[in-house]
Design a protein around this motif. Sequence first.
Motif, mmCIF file in Angstrom:
data_model
loop_
_atom_site.group_PDB
_atom_site.id
_atom_site.type_symbol
_atom_site.label_atom_id
_atom_site.label_comp_id
_atom_site.label_asym_id
_atom_site.label_seq_id
_atom_site.Cartn_x
_atom_site.Cartn_y
_atom_site.Cartn_z
ATOM 1 N N HIS A 172 -14.794 -14.013 -27.543
ATOM 2 C CA HIS A 172 -14.000 -15.621 -27.613
ATOM 3 C C HIS A 172 -12.805 -15.571 -28.329
ATOM 4 N N GLY A 173 -11.569 -15.645 -27.893
ATOM 5 C CA GLY A 173 -10.397 -15.614 -28.745
ATOM 6 C C GLY A 173 -9.170 -15.465 -28.279
ATOM 7 N N VAL A 174 -8.309 -15.002 -29.265
ATOM 8 C CA VAL A 174 -7.482 -15.048 -28.904
ATOM 9 C C VAL A 174 -6.283 -13.717 -27.761
ATOM 10 N N PRO A 175 -6.244 -13.679 -27.102
ATOM 11 C CA PRO A 175 -6.182 -12.260 -25.844
ATOM 12 C C PRO A 175 -5.003 -11.279 -26.549
ATOM 13 N N VAL A 176 -4.997 -10.105 -26.361
ATOM 14 C CA VAL A 176 -4.414 -9.547 -26.561
ATOM 15 C C VAL A 176 -2.912 -8.758 -26.412
ATOM 16 N N GLY A 177 -2.126 -9.215 -26.831
ATOM 17 C CA GLY A 177 -0.358 -9.064 -26.358
ATOM 18 C C GLY A 177 0.024 -10.862 -25.892
ATOM 19 N N GLY A 178 -1.009 -12.138 -26.716
ATOM 20 C CA GLY A 178 -0.235 -13.051 -26.134
ATOM 21 C C GLY A 178 0.735 -13.941 -27.878
ATOM 22 N N GLU A 179 1.126 -14.999 -27.433
ATOM 23 C CA GLU A 179 1.185 -15.820 -29.020
ATOM 24 C C GLU A 179 0.597 -17.286 -29.156
ATOM 25 N N LEU A 180 0.505 -17.145 -30.089
ATOM 26 C CA LEU A 180 -0.748 -18.008 -30.650
ATOM 27 C C LEU A 180 0.121 -19.314 -30.271
ATOM 28 N N GLU A 181 1.336 -19.509 -30.451
ATOM 29 C CA GLU A 181 2.183 -20.827 -29.628
ATOM 30 C C GLU A 181 1.372 -20.873 -28.467
ATOM 31 N N TYR A 182 1.444 -20.347 -27.710
ATOM 32 C CA TYR A 182 0.991 -20.345 -26.303
ATOM 33 C C TYR A 182 -0.675 -20.393 -26.495
ATOM 34 N N VAL A 183 -1.276 -20.069 -27.062
ATOM 35 C CA VAL A 183 -2.576 -20.469 -27.455
ATOM 36 C C VAL A 183 -3.154 -21.360 -26.860
ATOM 37 N N ASP A 184 -4.459 -22.023 -26.175
ATOM 38 C CA ASP A 184 -4.679 -23.928 -26.020
ATOM 39 C C ASP A 184 -5.563 -23.573 -27.218
ATOM 40 N N GLY A 185 -5.915 -24.786 -27.685
ATOM 41 C CA GLY A 185 -6.453 -25.358 -28.859
ATOM 42 C C GLY A 185 -7.837 -24.853 -29.027
ATOM 43 N N GLY A 186 -8.727 -24.699 -28.305
ATOM 44 C CA GLY A 186 -10.177 -24.511 -28.004
ATOM 45 C C GLY A 186 -9.915 -23.303 -27.807
ATOM 46 N N THR A 187 -9.145 -22.515 -27.149
ATOM 47 C CA THR A 187 -9.030 -20.623 -27.898
ATOM 48 C C THR A 187 -8.839 -20.374 -28.470
ATOM 49 N N LEU A 188 -7.962 -21.216 -29.763
ATOM 50 C CA LEU A 188 -7.441 -21.032 -31.073
ATOM 51 C C LEU A 188 -8.475 -21.153 -32.384
ATOM 52 N N ALA A 189 -9.415 -22.555 -32.041
ATOM 53 C CA ALA A 189 -11.108 -22.880 -32.755
ATOM 54 C C ALA A 189 -11.658 -22.250 -32.980
#
Lengths: 198, 198
Positions: A172-189
């Motif tokens: 699990h993690g941030v999707p490739v090509g995404g931007e951190l500010e649009y990633v939800d909290g659960g994924t970022l954690a």
Amino acid sequence: MSLSPLIQQLISALRCLPGVGPKSAQRMAFHLLERERDAALLLSDILRTAVTDLGRCEHCSTLSETALCPLCADQSRNQKLLCVVETPMDVLAIEQTGGFNGLYYVLGGHLSPLDGVGPDDLGIDKLVQRLLQEQVDELILATNPTVEGEATAHYIAEQLQDLAIKVSRIAHGVPVGGELEYVDGGTLAHALAGRRAI
Amino acid sequence: MSLSPLIQQLISALRCLPGVGPKSAQRMAFHLLERERDAALLLSDILRTAVTDLGRCEHCSTLSETALCPLCADQSRNQKLLCVVETPMDVLAIEQTGGFNGLYYVLGGHLSPLDGVGPDDLGIDKLVQRLLQEQVDELILATNPTVEGEATAHYIAEQLQDLAIKVSRIAHGVPVGGELEYVDGGTLAHALAGRRAI
């Protein structure tokens, strides 16, 4: 009503396709009748053949018209690596990455006690039997990153505790090509907790 | 390739539907096979029947499985009002407004010399014959507001100059519910030129 009954039937039959509302169904019906009659006949034939002939692969339970699907029949694939997914479409998604060369096991869904879907419905017992009989080194749990998918993955991992098989879960993690500010909290954690040294 | 040949055929057959790309076709194929097999069989049957049985109404040329379509057969409609449209879908669009109670004549396209579509291909001679035989008070030209649609409307109007029939064209102007600032110049010019006293 102004439309011929047959066109009305065709429009409502086309509504069985996912994502097709009344307007799209109308557009599809007229397009087929006005411009693509041969293609429509072909589609009719293939729909019937596909629904009649496609069953389940007896080894991995994916959709297949042969007893053994092309993937299970392919001896060049790594027989010691097994990936568990929820649906045949997940198999296709992973195959299209080109990054996996093992075999698959399709559950056909996820554990969902409220809907009456238990371990037996997903063929988890059959999966355990297969692991007891075959030489599998690693089992990758690639169920969906949803609550139900996680629960299913954990349940399967528990069933295999006593076997000498490495069990892993996709990252699990941030999707490739995404931007951190649009990633939800659960994924970022998850992405932070699962950080890796570079 | 990892997919069974039959699923691949189904996915490519679904591409004949308008607005369906490779991803949607995949999603549709798996959805039908996994969850809607009965609906898929029904769709297959209706597609075949519709393509086989639907011909043209002999009076107005719209799609119909009977010699006379339900609209032409409806004696309660105003037989003296005739609306000329390009396609059967336009008939449906006008019917759905509920604001028209006359009969239709479907051209099946518009004049397009570059594509080799002339007056005979659109049955304009048949339309003139019909107007000579029947008591029609007004002919409404409801071809599309495109260059080709306008040319077709003008051509038909010219053919009818010697007949004592009132020929009209649907109004051009700003769409209801739109905002002036988003309306293109051509439409706005038409709306101004065609202004009406209130």
